[in-house]
Design a protein around this motif. Structure first.
Motif, PDB file in Angstrom:
ATOM      1  N   SER A 221       2.864  47.461  17.036  1.00 34.97           N
ATOM      2  CA  SER A 221       3.946  46.071  17.340  1.00 34.97           C
ATOM      3  C   SER A 221       2.734  44.913  17.414  1.00 34.97           C
ATOM      4  O   SER A 221       3.032  44.043  17.594  1.00 34.97           O
ATOM      5  CB  SER A 221       4.921  46.966  18.401  1.00 34.97           C
ATOM      6  N   CYS A 222       1.377  45.336  18.502  1.00 34.50           N
ATOM      7  CA  CYS A 222       0.364  44.513  19.258  1.00 34.50           C
ATOM      8  C   CYS A 222       0.236  43.589  17.969  1.00 34.50           C
ATOM      9  O   CYS A 222      -0.294  42.074  17.617  1.00 34.50           O
ATOM     10  CB  CYS A 222      -0.008  44.835  20.070  1.00 34.50           C
ATOM     11  N   VAL A 223      -0.107  44.395  16.694  1.00 33.46           N
ATOM     12  CA  VAL A 223      -0.846  43.444  15.910  1.00 33.46           C
ATOM     13  C   VAL A 223       0.001  42.464  14.608  1.00 33.46           C
ATOM     14  O   VAL A 223      -0.079  41.760  14.145  1.00 33.46           O
ATOM     15  CB  VAL A 223      -1.261  44.804  14.525  1.00 33.46           C
ATOM     16  N   TYR A 224       1.270  42.910  14.769  1.00 37.79           N
ATOM     17  CA  TYR A 224       2.500  42.630  13.774  1.00 37.79           C
ATOM     18  C   TYR A 224       3.082  41.609  15.315  1.00 37.79           C
ATOM     19  O   TYR A 224       3.348  40.343  14.397  1.00 37.79           O
ATOM     20  CB  TYR A 224       3.579  43.430  13.743  1.00 37.79           C
ATOM     21  N   PHE A 225       2.686  41.621  16.154  1.00 36.17           N
ATOM     22  CA  PHE A 225       3.456  40.353  16.765  1.00 36.17           C
ATOM     23  C   PHE A 225       2.142  39.040  16.664  1.00 36.17           C
ATOM     24  O   PHE A 225       2.552  37.821  16.603  1.00 36.17           O
ATOM     25  CB  PHE A 225       3.338  40.797  18.524  1.00 36.17           C
ATOM     26  N   VAL A 226       0.758  39.324  16.853  1.00 32.69           N
ATOM     27  CA  VAL A 226       0.385  37.932  16.554  1.00 32.69           C
ATOM     28  C   VAL A 226       0.158  37.435  14.840  1.00 32.69           C
ATOM     29  O   VAL A 226      -0.345  36.451  14.804  1.00 32.69           O
ATOM     30  CB  VAL A 226      -1.486  38.953  17.097  1.00 32.69           C
ATOM     31  N   THR A 227      -0.032  38.449  14.016  1.00 34.02           N
ATOM     32  CA  THR A 227       0.152  38.460  13.004  1.00 34.02           C
ATOM     33  C   THR A 227       1.319  37.897  11.866  1.00 34.02           C
ATOM     34  O   THR A 227       1.683  36.988  11.403  1.00 34.02           O
ATOM     35  CB  THR A 227      -0.352  39.086  11.688  1.00 34.02           C
ATOM     36  N   GLU A 228       1.886  38.841  11.188  1.00 29.10           N
ATOM     37  CA  GLU A 228       2.965  38.783  10.356  1.00 29.10           C
ATOM     38  C   GLU A 228       4.421  40.005  10.350  1.00 29.10           C
ATOM     39  O   GLU A 228       3.917  40.921  10.923  1.00 29.10           O
ATOM     40  CB  GLU A 228       2.216  38.765   8.642  1.00 29.10           C
TER      41      GLU A 228
ATOM     42  N   VAL B 111     -10.352  56.839  10.424  1.00 27.93           N
ATOM     43  CA  VAL B 111     -10.156  55.862  10.300  1.00 27.93           C
ATOM     44  C   VAL B 111     -11.163  54.557   9.796  1.00 27.93           C
ATOM     45  O   VAL B 111     -10.649  53.166   9.156  1.00 27.93           O
ATOM     46  CB  VAL B 111     -10.898  55.860  12.173  1.00 27.93           C
ATOM     47  N   GLY B 112     -12.062  54.941   9.022  1.00 27.68           N
ATOM     48  CA  GLY B 112     -13.042  54.146   7.887  1.00 27.68           C
ATOM     49  C   GLY B 112     -12.479  53.818   7.008  1.00 27.68           C
ATOM     50  O   GLY B 112     -12.175  53.051   6.619  1.00 27.68           O
ATOM     51  N   ILE B 113     -11.774  54.879   6.542  1.00 23.87           N
ATOM     52  CA  ILE B 113     -11.640  54.277   5.089  1.00 23.87           C
ATOM     53  C   ILE B 113      -9.992  54.275   5.092  1.00 23.87           C
ATOM     54  O   ILE B 113      -9.365  53.145   4.553  1.00 23.87           O
ATOM     55  CB  ILE B 113     -10.688  56.350   4.618  1.00 23.87           C
ATOM     56  N   ASN B 114      -9.255  54.222   6.481  1.00 21.55           N
ATOM     57  CA  ASN B 114      -8.049  53.527   6.317  1.00 21.55           C
ATOM     58  C   ASN B 114      -7.740  51.769   6.889  1.00 21.55           C
ATOM     59  O   ASN B 114      -7.493  51.211   6.732  1.00 21.55           O
ATOM     60  CB  ASN B 114      -7.057  54.050   7.717  1.00 21.55           C
ATOM     61  N   THR B 115      -9.097  51.749   7.297  1.00 25.91           N
ATOM     62  CA  THR B 115      -9.042  49.860   7.840  1.00 25.91           C
ATOM     63  C   THR B 115      -9.945  49.498   6.420  1.00 25.91           C
ATOM     64  O   THR B 115      -9.378  48.541   6.520  1.00 25.91           O
ATOM     65  CB  THR B 115     -11.296  50.279   8.742  1.00 25.91           C
ATOM     66  N   MET B 116     -10.120  50.397   5.322  1.00 25.17           N
ATOM     67  CA  MET B 116     -10.092  50.008   4.448  1.00 25.17           C
ATOM     68  C   MET B 116      -8.908  49.451   2.920  1.00 25.17           C
ATOM     69  O   MET B 116      -8.567  48.457   2.071  1.00 25.17           O
ATOM     70  CB  MET B 116     -10.686  50.849   2.521  1.00 25.17           C
ATOM     71  N   VAL B 117      -7.967  50.530   3.664  1.00 27.29           N
ATOM     72  CA  VAL B 117      -6.422  49.831   3.504  1.00 27.29           C
ATOM     73  C   VAL B 117      -5.325  49.090   4.052  1.00 27.29           C
ATOM     74  O   VAL B 117      -5.048  48.304   3.580  1.00 27.29           O
ATOM     75  CB  VAL B 117      -5.547  51.669   3.815  1.00 27.29           C
ATOM     76  N   LYS B 118      -6.386  49.239   5.249  1.00 24.15           N
ATOM     77  CA  LYS B 118      -5.064  48.292   6.284  1.00 24.15           C
ATOM     78  C   LYS B 118      -5.973  48.194   7.382  1.00 24.15           C
ATOM     79  O   LYS B 118      -7.243  48.717   8.486  1.00 24.15           O
ATOM     80  CB  LYS B 118      -4.427  48.122   6.460  1.00 24.15           C
ATOM     81  N   PRO B 119      -7.260  46.431   7.886  1.00 25.72           N
ATOM     82  CA  PRO B 119      -8.217  45.887   8.642  1.00 25.72           C
ATOM     83  C   PRO B 119      -8.385  46.329   9.989  1.00 25.72           C
ATOM     84  O   PRO B 119      -8.863  46.696  10.504  1.00 25.72           O
ATOM     85  CB  PRO B 119      -8.906  44.408   8.034  1.00 25.72           C
ATOM     86  N   PHE B 120      -6.965  46.465  10.302  1.00 28.73           N
ATOM     87  CA  PHE B 120      -6.645  46.640  11.677  1.00 28.73           C
ATOM     88  C   PHE B 120      -6.568  47.393  12.140  1.00 28.73           C
ATOM     89  O   PHE B 120      -6.702  48.038  13.534  1.00 28.73           O
ATOM     90  CB  PHE B 120      -5.254  45.492  11.947  1.00 28.73           C
TER      91      PHE B 120
END
Length: 425
Positions: free
Chosen positions: A381-388, A166-175
């Motif tokens: 979907s929740c992330v993209y609903f709010v962001t881009e 999760v830490g490594i993948n957060t480096m790829v996409k912070p959400f």
């Protein structure tokens, strides 16, 4: 290793053959379709080259996990685009294998597993994304690896490993840091107890934050104030939530009326301060325009799931007539539209079933894999609903859609057979 046989035939041979065919098709595509990176993809490539040569690891503006990963291979094999494409192919093959292993946990027939597997392997984007220098391929691999660990009960300390991933993948996409909450809900739904749900989800969060801490320290030192993984979250929120944005897609920041980007405070601020200014302005607009925000959010989801313009990324720099490109876009867009629409309908229907089982306290009727896949869909979907909203953002859950699409078709067949039985009586 135990061999899985049906009627004397090794079932695994079919999977091996499918992976082999996928690899040949993908290599042919990479060699024939000379995709050239642009925009964000060009930035990832150039930054990876810079890192490989001993340069600065970015300026904290955007997440650089994919570029750092790519730089390791550029250091070993040379900073060439073909190297990145072959790395993508290796990641795709590993993702396919992981998906097959995850399907082993699903309580469905082997024949159904294989069909779902084939749908995922030979869905067009699974092939053409290998030629695109985007972070989605790496993100998908890490998501599938985390998912496999979650369902594998034989691995000791698996939540520690998941936390690292999760830490490594957060480096790829912070959400992706919110993945710990998905684990909490998943365990809560299946009555593993609120104590266990909190214990394991918080352990994942703690290990993820420890994994991220060197990078957070680096960013904080770089900006001389606390800075998380990257500083582009504010601008993404700002340019996608304003009165001038009509389509729920990217737009130039200076095209926004009274844009913060034109103020002296913004121009003279460091990156972390700029990020906070943009985030604050976006939140202020959202609070003042709730209806417009919801409309834009729905448009963003439409852009993410139903617009097949991600094929254009793969055809950038390719010598094709506009007519031929349009034909390819139309064919792919139609296939993708039917595929995604059917999948989402199934996810929504199963979500109603989940609620029914929770209310009736009949959780033993639920399929854990299906519940988990539904949760991944809602999380993203929740992330993209709010962001881009961009079509490439849906790529990481093509495996979820493959699973859901097949189940939707089966559901339709079941209903048709039911009607036939009723008529025959």
């Amino acid at each position: 290793m135990k061999i899985n046989k049906t009627n004397g035939y090794d079932i695994n041979k079919k999977y091996y053959l499918a992976v082999g065919v996928f690899m040949l098709i993908s290599i042919a595509y990479i060699l024939i379709v000379n995709t050239q990176p642009f925009s964000d993809f060009s930035y990832y490539h150039e930054l990876a080259k810079q890192i490989a040569l001993g340069g600065v690891w970015g300026n904290t503006y955007t997440s650089v996990g994919y570029s750092i990963f790519l730089a390791a291979f550029y250091k070993l094999f040379g900073a060439k685009i073909i190297v990145a494409k072959l790395v993508n192919l290796a990641l795709s093959i590993l993702s396919i294998i992981l998906f097959k292993k995850i399907l082993n946990f699903a309580p469905i027939r082997e024949k159904n597993k294989f069909i779902i597997f084939i749908i995922f392997v030979f869905f067009p984007s699974t092939i053409f994304y290998n030629s695109i220098l985007c972070s989605e391929v790496l993100f998908t691999f890490l998501l599938l690896l985390s998912s496999y660990l979650l369902f594998n009960e034989e691995i000791r300390f698996k939540y520690v490993y998941i936390g690292i991933l999760v830490g490594i993948n957060t480096m790829v996409k912070p959400f992706f840091i919110v993945y710990f909450f998905a684990i909490f809900l998943f365990k809560l739904i299946f009555k593993e107890g609120i104590i266990n749900a909190l214990k394991y989800s918080l352990l994942v969060l703690l290990i993820a934050l420890i994994t991220l801490s060197p990078w957070v320290y680096r960013n904080t030192k770089y900006n001389k104030k606390f800075t998380f993984v990257s500083n582009n979250g504010g601008i993404v929120l700002y340019i996608n939530n304003n009165s001038q944005n009509k389509w729920g897609r990217w737009m130039p920041i200076k095209d926004i009326n009274n844009s913060i980007a034109n103020t002296s405070e913004y121009k003279n601020a460091d990156m972390t301060t700029k990020n906070k200014l943009l985030e604050s302005a976006a939140k202020t607009w959202i609070k003042a325009h709730p209806k417009e925000f919801i409309v834009l959010g729905l448009k963003r989801l439409g852009n993410t799931y139903f617009i097949g313009d991600d094929l254009a990324y793969s055809l950038n720099g390719v010598n094709l007539s506009e007519k031929n490109k349009y034909t390819l876009y139309y064919v792919y867009g139609t296939i993708r539209g039917i595929f995604v629409f059917s999948s989402i309908i199934y996810i929504l229907l199963y979500s109603v079933y989940i609620l029914f089982c929770i209310v009736k306290r009949e959780l033993d009727k639920l399929n854990k894999i299906t519940v988990y896949f539904c949760m991944l869909f809602y999380m993203l979907s929740c992330v993209y609903f709010v962001t881009e909203g961009q079509s490439r953002y849906s790529f990481p859950i093509i495996f979820v859609f493959s699973y859901s699409f097949y189940n939707f078709i089966n559901l339709i067949k079941f209903r048709i057979n039911q009607k036939k039985c009723k008529r025959s009586k």
